[in-house]
Write a protein that holds these residues in place. Structure first.
Motif, PDB file in Angstrom:
ATOM      1  N   ILE A   1      45.042  38.719  40.743  1.00 33.27           N
ATOM      2  CA  ILE A   1      44.998  37.530  41.599  1.00 33.27           C
ATOM      3  C   ILE A   1      44.153  37.796  42.837  1.00 33.27           C
ATOM      4  O   ILE A   1      43.313  36.980  43.233  1.00 33.27           O
ATOM      5  CB  ILE A   1      46.429  37.104  41.986  1.00 33.27           C
ATOM      6  CG1 ILE A   1      47.174  36.582  40.756  1.00 33.27           C
ATOM      7  CG2 ILE A   1      46.403  36.033  43.077  1.00 33.27           C
ATOM      8  CD1 ILE A   1      48.644  36.304  41.000  1.00 33.27           C
ATOM      9  N   VAL A   2      44.371  38.969  43.457  1.00 27.69           N
ATOM     10  CA  VAL A   2      43.578  39.315  44.650  1.00 27.69           C
ATOM     11  C   VAL A   2      42.093  39.376  44.290  1.00 27.69           C
ATOM     12  O   VAL A   2      41.242  38.841  45.015  1.00 27.69           O
ATOM     13  CB  VAL A   2      44.055  40.659  45.227  1.00 27.69           C
ATOM     14  CG1 VAL A   2      43.118  41.110  46.355  1.00 27.69           C
ATOM     15  CG2 VAL A   2      45.478  40.539  45.749  1.00 27.69           C
TER      16      VAL A   2
ATOM     17  N   SER B   1      40.604  37.829  41.911  1.00 26.10           N
ATOM     18  CA  SER B   1      40.074  36.508  41.542  1.00 26.10           C
ATOM     19  C   SER B   1      39.631  35.711  42.759  1.00 26.10           C
ATOM     20  O   SER B   1      38.667  34.957  42.694  1.00 26.10           O
ATOM     21  CB  SER B   1      41.120  35.717  40.752  1.00 26.10           C
ATOM     22  OG  SER B   1      42.238  35.395  41.561  1.00 26.10           O
ATOM     23  N   PHE B   2      40.340  35.872  43.893  1.00 24.47           N
ATOM     24  CA  PHE B   2      39.930  35.166  45.106  1.00 24.47           C
ATOM     25  C   PHE B   2      38.527  35.592  45.536  1.00 24.47           C
ATOM     26  O   PHE B   2      37.680  34.767  45.880  1.00 24.47           O
ATOM     27  CB  PHE B   2      40.933  35.419  46.239  1.00 24.47           C
ATOM     28  CG  PHE B   2      42.198  34.622  46.130  1.00 24.47           C
ATOM     29  CD1 PHE B   2      42.165  33.238  46.141  1.00 24.47           C
ATOM     30  CD2 PHE B   2      43.425  35.246  46.009  1.00 24.47           C
ATOM     31  CE1 PHE B   2      43.329  32.498  46.047  1.00 24.47           C
ATOM     32  CE2 PHE B   2      44.588  34.522  45.911  1.00 24.47           C
ATOM     33  CZ  PHE B   2      44.551  33.136  45.924  1.00 24.47           C
ATOM     34  N   THR B   3      38.276  36.911  45.519  1.00 23.67           N
ATOM     35  CA  THR B   3      36.946  37.398  45.880  1.00 23.67           C
ATOM     36  C   THR B   3      35.931  37.064  44.803  1.00 23.67           C
ATOM     37  O   THR B   3      34.750  36.846  45.089  1.00 23.67           O
ATOM     38  CB  THR B   3      36.992  38.914  46.127  1.00 23.67           C
ATOM     39  OG1 THR B   3      37.890  39.183  47.197  1.00 23.67           O
ATOM     40  CG2 THR B   3      35.615  39.445  46.484  1.00 23.67           C
ATOM     41  N   ALA B   4      36.381  36.996  43.544  1.00 26.27           N
ATOM     42  CA  ALA B   4      35.477  36.640  42.451  1.00 26.27           C
ATOM     43  C   ALA B   4      34.894  35.247  42.658  1.00 26.27           C
ATOM     44  O   ALA B   4      33.750  34.978  42.265  1.00 26.27           O
ATOM     45  CB  ALA B   4      36.215  36.706  41.115  1.00 26.27           C
ATOM     46  N   PHE B   5      35.657  34.348  43.298  1.00 27.19           N
ATOM     47  CA  PHE B   5      35.126  33.029  43.648  1.00 27.19           C
ATOM     48  C   PHE B   5      33.863  33.186  44.496  1.00 27.19           C
ATOM     49  O   PHE B   5      32.840  32.531  44.251  1.00 27.19           O
ATOM     50  CB  PHE B   5      36.172  32.227  44.439  1.00 27.19           C
ATOM     51  CG  PHE B   5      37.120  31.441  43.599  1.00 27.19           C
ATOM     52  CD1 PHE B   5      36.662  30.434  42.753  1.00 27.19           C
ATOM     53  CD2 PHE B   5      38.481  31.685  43.652  1.00 27.19           C
ATOM     54  CE1 PHE B   5      37.542  29.693  41.979  1.00 27.19           C
ATOM     55  CE2 PHE B   5      39.367  30.957  42.881  1.00 27.19           C
ATOM     56  CZ  PHE B   5      38.909  29.959  42.044  1.00 27.19           C
ATOM     57  N   ALA B   6      33.951  34.062  45.523  1.00 29.28           N
ATOM     58  CA  ALA B   6      32.813  34.266  46.425  1.00 29.28           C
ATOM     59  C   ALA B   6      31.626  34.843  45.662  1.00 29.28           C
ATOM     60  O   ALA B   6      30.478  34.420  45.850  1.00 29.28           O
ATOM     61  CB  ALA B   6      33.207  35.191  47.574  1.00 29.28           C
TER      62      ALA B   6
ATOM     63  N   ALA C   1      52.251  44.546  39.045  1.00 28.20           N
ATOM     64  CA  ALA C   1      51.212  45.170  39.872  1.00 28.20           C
ATOM     65  C   ALA C   1      49.825  44.783  39.383  1.00 28.20           C
ATOM     66  O   ALA C   1      48.934  44.463  40.184  1.00 28.20           O
ATOM     67  CB  ALA C   1      51.376  46.691  39.857  1.00 28.20           C
ATOM     68  N   PHE C   2      49.617  44.788  38.060  1.00 26.25           N
ATOM     69  CA  PHE C   2      48.327  44.387  37.512  1.00 26.25           C
ATOM     70  C   PHE C   2      48.031  42.919  37.797  1.00 26.25           C
ATOM     71  O   PHE C   2      46.894  42.548  38.116  1.00 26.25           O
ATOM     72  CB  PHE C   2      48.285  44.647  36.002  1.00 26.25           C
ATOM     73  CG  PHE C   2      47.875  46.038  35.638  1.00 26.25           C
ATOM     74  CD1 PHE C   2      46.549  46.428  35.716  1.00 26.25           C
ATOM     75  CD2 PHE C   2      48.815  46.966  35.223  1.00 26.25           C
ATOM     76  CE1 PHE C   2      46.162  47.715  35.370  1.00 26.25           C
ATOM     77  CE2 PHE C   2      48.445  48.264  34.885  1.00 26.25           C
ATOM     78  CZ  PHE C   2      47.113  48.643  34.960  1.00 26.25           C
TER      79      PHE C   2
END
Length: 788
Positions: free
Chosen positions: A58-59, A61-66, A52-53
């Motif tokens: 991962i979820v 990290s995708f927004t962290a790119f933005a 779960a962590f």
């Protein structure tokens, strides 16, 4: 070096290096989450909490790119709200800010409620046995909240070096806990826990959504980008190193807590430690119901009393530190919203002594107190439990619910931030980006979908409360915040020329003029409509400047627009009422449509009349014209769009109708023109062949319109036609002017007037006027959700 002051630039001293940037992220992520959420996660799904962590990381990290890309472009306060506001022109950015100003206080409420819970269970009993039963558990959290609000009002900040020290101490405390717990590592226990929980897909998703709040600490790095050395290089590295390190640490903590709660000796320890636990079954039940303190008891089990209290004090300090950082971030978002006029001006005011945005800080503190009370205190006072049954719904309140609610609000904003990256690449292709998200738009799309998956896995009760909070935000915008003041309008689109007569009448029609060739025809229609209402005309011309050009530069182009205004005010169209006052203004703005809308609000115009050449739009998302489309959709008044036709006398008017408020408004306009020109109106209703039911309804519609036209010459025609639009177009060749009302009023529509009026507007002979009545509150809602 030149002495010209214009060559002097001001920059912030970037004094946070890569280590300091990493410590910002790690320090924020290792807070209440690792001490509270790890135990909750393990109590839900055992060792699968590691999965779960990882999913949440991962979820995130995708927004962290933005965030990394935006931070390299806009190193400023405000975080995701600032990034979206710099990308989109729409007031939709308000929703992002609203989500953030609720999400941050909810996060802080989670930290402080966790602080209260741990302090009440582990510290208060040290002073006196039974004292924790005499005092309300939330008291310590509220006292700390008061201190944090006072601290933020005064403006004390942690330095970069202090943040590094604090983070190192947190990590050392966790390492002490891990060293004690991993000595009892048993691979069989972990494997069994994995196997027993591997098929709990719903619970795994629910837990991933719960712990997502932990990884939102990446925004702390992005928000401080303006103080980080080489932000284009260091911000992305710091974000991803911090997230990777924290994920690894969380996995180890989950292992240790899992080992503890599956050990018989631990259950015996709880029986001897917790007064309310009498047997093994009671111990297992206690773990399930009190997962938020599982790590605390695990520390006591592994490390003894001294190690236990070292961990407890460190945990409380981490919760306090994270709450303080969240109060600071939440107040800065409110400050940024106020500067963009999405909150009242008072939230931009700085304290005269401390130079801090004190209203923003106070509002943040008030929201935090509200969330603590609403989620943890109120349910116990009213229902005696944190589980509330409402019909088929079951609301789980308490500390866990605060985290779910905060996740919902923050995820809402993060979804829009990912859309903003795609839009930014389209809108500003040449802007300097220190870091770029790879594979745009695919990575942002994956981020949006991943965030949506987490959002739908939020606990149902918190999900519904989140939706309700968003609705409240929209209602506040429509009824209070979105009502722009005249002073604000004047700042956005200043009036530089105003030619007027002193007479002020109750009805006003606004006529924006861009092309002098349209002046005579538009003024003739405006005079006819104004005369029928005993009103006045306001002529507007806009000096439009690019986004990058200051409004003050537009003064050089005012004379040309003044000439257009004077020509319109003095035009002699004949046939109208010479006693109609005509006033004129020139405005300077970045968007013509905004200037028109601002003028409608500022001058209280009852209607706006715009010209159209009748040419088809080149873009698919534009129906009549980009400026006209926006005004038709968003103006808080009646709207008329006149397709410029052959100039000449008006003897015959065609009025196609299909019922509804827009048809009635079209009839009123036709009557006004007929009054001034002595024209005859032909009211046309088209029905499909052999459709007797609609024929009866059409006849009733004709009678209703007849009551509006009773003081002018008119005739009615009820004709059959397989295609309504084609029938109207064919009939228009026998008339000088065709006036048609809009056929639909949808909130999320692409059509502006409706399919039939737009076809008639493009193809009918002569002059065509399309009419749309203002139906009230829907125009503000459309303004909120339109334009990007």
């Amino acid at each position: 070096m030149s002495g010209d002051p214009s060559t002097i630039e001001t920059e912030l001293d970037r004094d946070i290096g890569i280590v300091g940037a990493i410590s910002l992220g790690v320090g924020t992520m290792i807070a209440a989450g690792i001490f509270v959420l790890s135990g909750l996660a393990v109590s839900n799904i055992g060792a699968m909490a590691i999965v779960a962590f990882i999913i949440a990381a991962i979820v995130a990290s995708f927004t962290a790119f933005a965030y990394a890309e935006f931070a390299s472009i806009y190193p400023e306060s405000g975080g995701g709200y600032a990034y979206v506001s710099n990308t989109f022109d729409s007031d939709l950015t308000y929703i992002v800010g609203w989500s953030m100003i609720l999400g941050y206080p909810a996060s802080a409420a989670f930290y402080l409620a966790s602080f209260s819970d741990w302090f009440d269970r582990f510290i208060v009993p040290l002073f006196s046995a039974g004292l924790n039963e005499a005092l309300p558990f939330w008291l310590s959290g509220v006292i700390i909240l008061g201190l944090l609000v006072g601290l933020n009002l005064k403006g004390t900040e942690e330095s970069g070096q202090f943040q590094i020290v604090v983070t190192v101490l947190k990590v050392l405390l966790i390492l002490v806990f891990l060293l004690g717990g991993l000595q009892a590592f048993d691979s069989e226990t972990i494997a069994t826990s994995f196997a027993e929980n591997a098929d709990k897909y719903r619970q795994i998703g629910l837990t991933s959504a719960l712990v997502f709040i932990t990884f939102f600490g990446f925004e702390a790095i992005a928000t401080n980008a303006e103080e980080i050395e080489k932000p284009g290089r260091n911000v992305p590295r710091a974000i991803f190193f911090a997230m990777g390190f924290v994920t690894f640490v969380y996995a180890l903590v989950v292992l240790v807590v899992t080992l503890a709660i599956n050990t018989p000796e631990y259950l015996e320890f709880l029986i001897g430690t917790v007064e309310t636990v009498a047997d093994t079954a009671g111990a297992e039940s206690y773990i399930t119901e009190n997962g938020e303190i599982a790590m605390g008891y695990a520390a006591s089990f592994y490390l003894g009393n001294i190690g236990f209290y070292v961990i407890i004090v460190g945990a409380l300090f981490s919760m306090l530190s994270a709450a303080n950082a969240t109060v600071l971030a939440g107040s800065r978002v409110k400050l940024a919203m106020s500067r963009r006029e999405h909150l009242p001006e008072r939230f931009e005011d700085l304290h005269p002594a401390f130079n801090t945005p004190y209203w923003s800080v106070l509002l943040t503190g008030g929201l935090i107190a509200f969330f603590i009370f609403f989620f943890t205190v109120l349910p116990q006072l009213i229902f005696g439990t944190t589980t509330i049954h409402a019909g088929f719904l079951e609301f789980h309140m308490g500390i866990e619910a605060i985290a779910h609610f905060a996740d919902f609000m923050l995820l809402t904003g993060l979804i829009v931030v990912n859309f903003a990256i795609v839009r930014s690449r389209q809108k500003y292709p040449d802007i300097d980006r220190g870091f770029e998200v790879p594979a745009v738009p695919y990575v942002p799309i994956v981020a949006v979908l991943a965030n949506l998956v987490l959002m739908v896995n939020v606990e149902p009760g918190a999900f519904l409360l989140g939706l309700l909070a968003e609705v409240v935000g929209v209602v506040l915008w429509v009824t209070v915040i979105g009502t722009t003041t005249k002073e604000t309008i004047e700042q956005e689109a200043p009036t530089v020329v105003e030619e007027s007569y002193p007479e002020d009448r109750e009805y006003q029609i606004l006529v924006p003029i861009a092309d002098p060739e349209h002046t005579e025809q538009l003024m003739r229609t405006a005079r006819n409509v104004a005369a029928d209402k005993n009103g006045e005309i306001l002529v507007l011309s806009v000096v439009a400047l690019p986004e990058q050009t200051p409004l003050t530069e537009g003064h050089e182009m005012v004379d040309e627009r003044r000439a257009i205004i004077n020509e319109a005010m003095n035009v002699d169209v004949g046939g109208g009422d010479d006693d109609i006052p005509v006033n004129g203004i020139v405005k300077i703005g970045h968007h013509v449509d905004d200037a028109i809308l601002h003028t409608v609000t500022q001058h209280g115009s009852d209607a706006v009349l715009m010209g159209w050449r009748g040419r088809p739009a080149r873009r698919r998302d534009v129906v009549v014209g980009s400026t006209v489309d926006t005004v038709v959709r968003e103006a808080d008044c009646n709207v008329l769009v006149e397709r410029i036709g052959a100039d000449g006398s008006v003897d015959s008017i065609l009025l196609p109708i299909a019922g509804g408020p827009h048809a009635k408004y079209a009839a009123e306009v036709a009557r006004a023109i007929a009054h001034s020109t002595d024209a005859t109106i032909t009211v046309l209703q088209v029905v499909e062949p052999d459709d007797e039911q609609n024929r009866e309804l059409a006849a009733a519609s004709l009678d209703e319109i007849g009551t509006i036209l009773e003081d002018v010459p008119f005739e009615t025609q009820l004709v059959e036609g397989a295609d309504v639009a084609d029938t109207i177009v064919d009939t228009s060749s026998d008339h000088d002017v065709t006036i048609v009302g809009a056929t639909r009023e949808g909130l999320f529509q692409q059509l502006v007037f409706g399919a039939i009026p737009e076809t008639v507007g493009r193809e009918a002979d002569g002059t065509v006027i399309m009419a749309k009545r203002n139906l009230g509150i829907t125009s503000r809602l459309r303004r909120l959700f339109s334009r990007s």
